[in-house]
Design a protein around this motif. Structure first.
Motif, PDB file in Angstrom:
ATOM      1  N   GLY A 169       0.815  -1.197   0.000  1.00 48.32           N
ATOM      2  CA  GLY A 169       0.000   0.000   0.000  1.00 48.32           C
ATOM      3  C   GLY A 169       0.853   1.252   0.000  1.00 48.32           C
ATOM      4  N   PRO A 170       0.290   2.397   0.373  1.00 49.37           N
ATOM      5  CA  PRO A 170      -1.065   2.601   0.899  1.00 49.37           C
ATOM      6  C   PRO A 170      -2.159   2.408  -0.156  1.00 49.37           C
ATOM      7  CG  PRO A 170       0.051   4.707   0.625  1.00 49.37           C
ATOM      8  CD  PRO A 170       1.051   3.653   0.322  1.00 49.37           C
ATOM      9  N   TRP A 171      -3.340   1.997   0.340  1.00 51.17           N
ATOM     10  CA  TRP A 171      -4.474   1.806  -0.552  1.00 51.17           C
ATOM     11  C   TRP A 171      -5.713   2.482   0.032  1.00 51.17           C
ATOM     12  CZ3 TRP A 171      -2.602  -2.253   2.516  1.00 51.17           C
ATOM     13  CH2 TRP A 171      -3.496  -2.789   3.442  1.00 51.17           C
ATOM     14  N   ILE A 172      -6.755   2.607  -0.819  1.00 48.95           N
ATOM     15  CA  ILE A 172      -8.016   3.198  -0.376  1.00 48.95           C
ATOM     16  C   ILE A 172      -9.023   2.079  -0.164  1.00 48.95           C
ATOM     17  CG2 ILE A 172      -9.952   4.682  -1.047  1.00 48.95           C
ATOM     18  CD1 ILE A 172      -7.758   6.148  -2.846  1.00 48.95           C
ATOM     19  N   TRP A 202      -7.620   5.962   3.663  1.00 53.96           N
ATOM     20  CA  TRP A 202      -6.350   5.381   3.293  1.00 53.96           C
ATOM     21  C   TRP A 202      -5.957   4.350   4.348  1.00 53.96           C
ATOM     22  CZ3 TRP A 202      -3.857   5.908  -1.199  1.00 53.96           C
ATOM     23  CH2 TRP A 202      -4.144   7.014  -2.004  1.00 53.96           C
TER      24      TRP A 202
END
Lengths: 363, 363
Positions: A283-286, A291
């Protein structure tokens, strides 16, 4: 702590505790000034034969581990036992009544001018002092002591046995304890502290409980599941904390929550901080409105976490100042059967009971 | 699902979808009767040059993975893109506006008689349909799609790049993927399903998402921490679920909460049930107002948990009926690099992206 004198008189240990004679209507001068008032109330109100009922109640409470208002026990004082018998009539009636207690139970005495003042206390049990309605005689009683007494009362009424009053300590065989310690393995974490300057018990146990709480918060904050915790002391030179963990090793990484995407500046900082960081696993991911990022854990195992924190004695996490000095000096973190070299009869019994985990009357 | 005809006309795939001609003021007969009304509204209201703005917006959304109202995507429909451009003026203005969106954002069109009806919807984004104010044109937009679009819009405005519109799929080297799979190891759990009767995509993806949710709930309910989850399908014969766990092995036991001591009957049952049970590790004990006990876990590792539940296809935990038949037939649970024998280019790319975990524009 009141100043007082200890002496041996005719073979008995006697504490001489000074106090002021005060008018019940006026204020107190020292904390012990209530004692003669308490004694007066009990002498006046305890019915004939009542002292034996009180003795039964005290001994029962001692047997199940809830007798005494001292910090170590957090239980029922002698005066509280007397009031319960005066109010409810007999040892058995106190037990019968206790089985129906609810949380935040309030007992008042008709003759006190308390007028429902019991509601001002937030303790698990409230017994309004008939000689001072602003005082809760049961303020020392912890939640665990209260409900241990209630459960023991129920069990005793169902099946009375003498062992409630005089429980017999089990003989702990070293080989048996060894087997149990092995079966728990590294999930058992001990902190042994050699203390060169032990204070009076109430002060000591205050430090021990405060420090234990700090260590639990440290472990929980790092995602370790603490199943049970305990503290033991010989009250002269050695203390021991014990924590049973569901697992003493965690996964190498954890999911960390970031800010909501709509908070634009925080999001930019979060992404920047984690995108190419060495300890970012993914990540980072949503996900949803936020986040998230997956990070390496700084500590995967409980022992190294505690070890690192206790390097400075644990002052930074809330270990009591005085204990932290001795922990820094010579605190040791042990797991599983490493504790065996420290075992002495009192400690063996404590650990055995801790691991069995049952109230004495269920053994 | 509407009945419709697919054909190839002049080299284009064309869907023929029938509908009824209805009076806008009256009710609809079939679900597609709105389409001519939508087309009419867009043709009438889209300003000159507006179609290019719409094309930019659609391509941008496609690039960042949020274009399409189909179940698989849960994103923005073509009509929604058109409305956004009509309402906000241009591709860039849509992005600029999106950066300021909050949760439960409502966009209405002055000419609709909606009168603030947007509040009746509970979707993350609400765009009231100008031809039918009781319909939310953005009802398919998931929270994750909404905020992915917002985050991408912000990133694009800060630093516009063509790659937002045409992201390039990375070349996934088998050796690199192997290394990454190894580093995650058994924390990666896969369920591979060979499906002999795949339905139309929207039905299929509905089943896949429902089943994935059921598996996540199973894992979480057994105390496994699911860091991320994903589902892939070739939409013809094979599907794959993937779960990344913080740890795939849990401690052998767990602390279980019992009833409050004051609830006398429940307490008696709890103590009786656990006191001498084979899977009781310790206790029961009283802590605070309750009974607690430490029990052995029936499943310590995630693979055996999933294996046992999928024996019957997972119907009992909420896997979709149709998928559960194929899972029972030939579902396989794999961990870590065991997935390698199933890799094909599409799946490799999916797993690679899943493990990287970043939105495309952060790569």
């Amino acid at each position: 702590e009141h100043p007082y004198i200890r002496a041996v008189v005719d073979g008995f240990d006697v504490d001489f505790v000074p106090c002021f004679r005060v008018d019940p209507e006026g204020g107190l001068i020292s904390a012990t000034d209530r004692t003669p008032l308490h004694t007066g109330f009990v002498l006046e109100r305890l019915f004939p034969g009542g002292s034996n009922e009180v003795r039964l109640l005290k001994r029962f409470m001692k047997g199940v581990g809830v007798y005494g208002a001292e910090v170590r026990v957090g239980g029922f004082s002698g005066y509280l036992c007397e009031l319960l018998v005066i109010r409810l009539g007999s040892f058995v009636k106190v037990l019968e009544e206790a089985v129906g207690w609810s949380d935040g139970m309030v007992l008042e005495f008709g003759e006190s001018d308390s007028g429902g003042i019991g509601g001002e206390f937030s303790n698990p049990l409230v017994v309004v002092d008939p000689v001072d309605p602003h005082r809760n005689v049961a303020s020392a009683v912890s939640e665990t002591s209260l409900w241990t007494f209630v459960a023991a009362a129920k069990a005793f009424l169902d099946e009375p046995r003498e062992s409630y009053f005089y429980p017999v300590d089990p003989q702990v065989e070293a080989s048996e304890l060894h087997g149990v310690l092995r079966s728990f393995g590294s999930r058992l974490l001990f902190v042994v502290v050699d203390d060169g300057d032990v204070g009076v018990p109430d002060v000591l146990w205050g430090q021990l409980y405060k420090s234990k709480k700090a260590l639990i918060e440290l472990l929980r904050g790092a995602d370790f599941q603490v199943v049970r915790d305990g503290v033991w002391s010989d009250e002269t030179s050695r203390h021991l904390f014990v924590f049973e963990l569901e697992s003493d090793v965690l996964g190498c990484s954890k999911k960390r929550m970031g800010p909501p995407v709509r908070i634009v500046d925080d999001s930019a900082h979060f992404v920047e901080a984690h995108l190419d960081a060495e300890d970012t696993v993914s990540g980072p991911w949503i996900e949803g409105e936020r986040w998230w990022v997956e990070k390496l854990r700084p500590f995967r195992d409980a022992r190294s976490l505690i070890d690192s924190v206790l390097e400075d004695g644990g002052r930074g996490i809330g270990v009591s100042r005085k204990l932290s000095i001795w922990i820094k000096e010579g605190g040791r973190v042990l797991v599983g059967d490493e504790i065996e070299e420290f075992l002495e009869p009192g400690l063996s019994l404590f650990i055995y009971r801790f691991l069995r985990g049952k109230p004495v009357w269920l053994e």
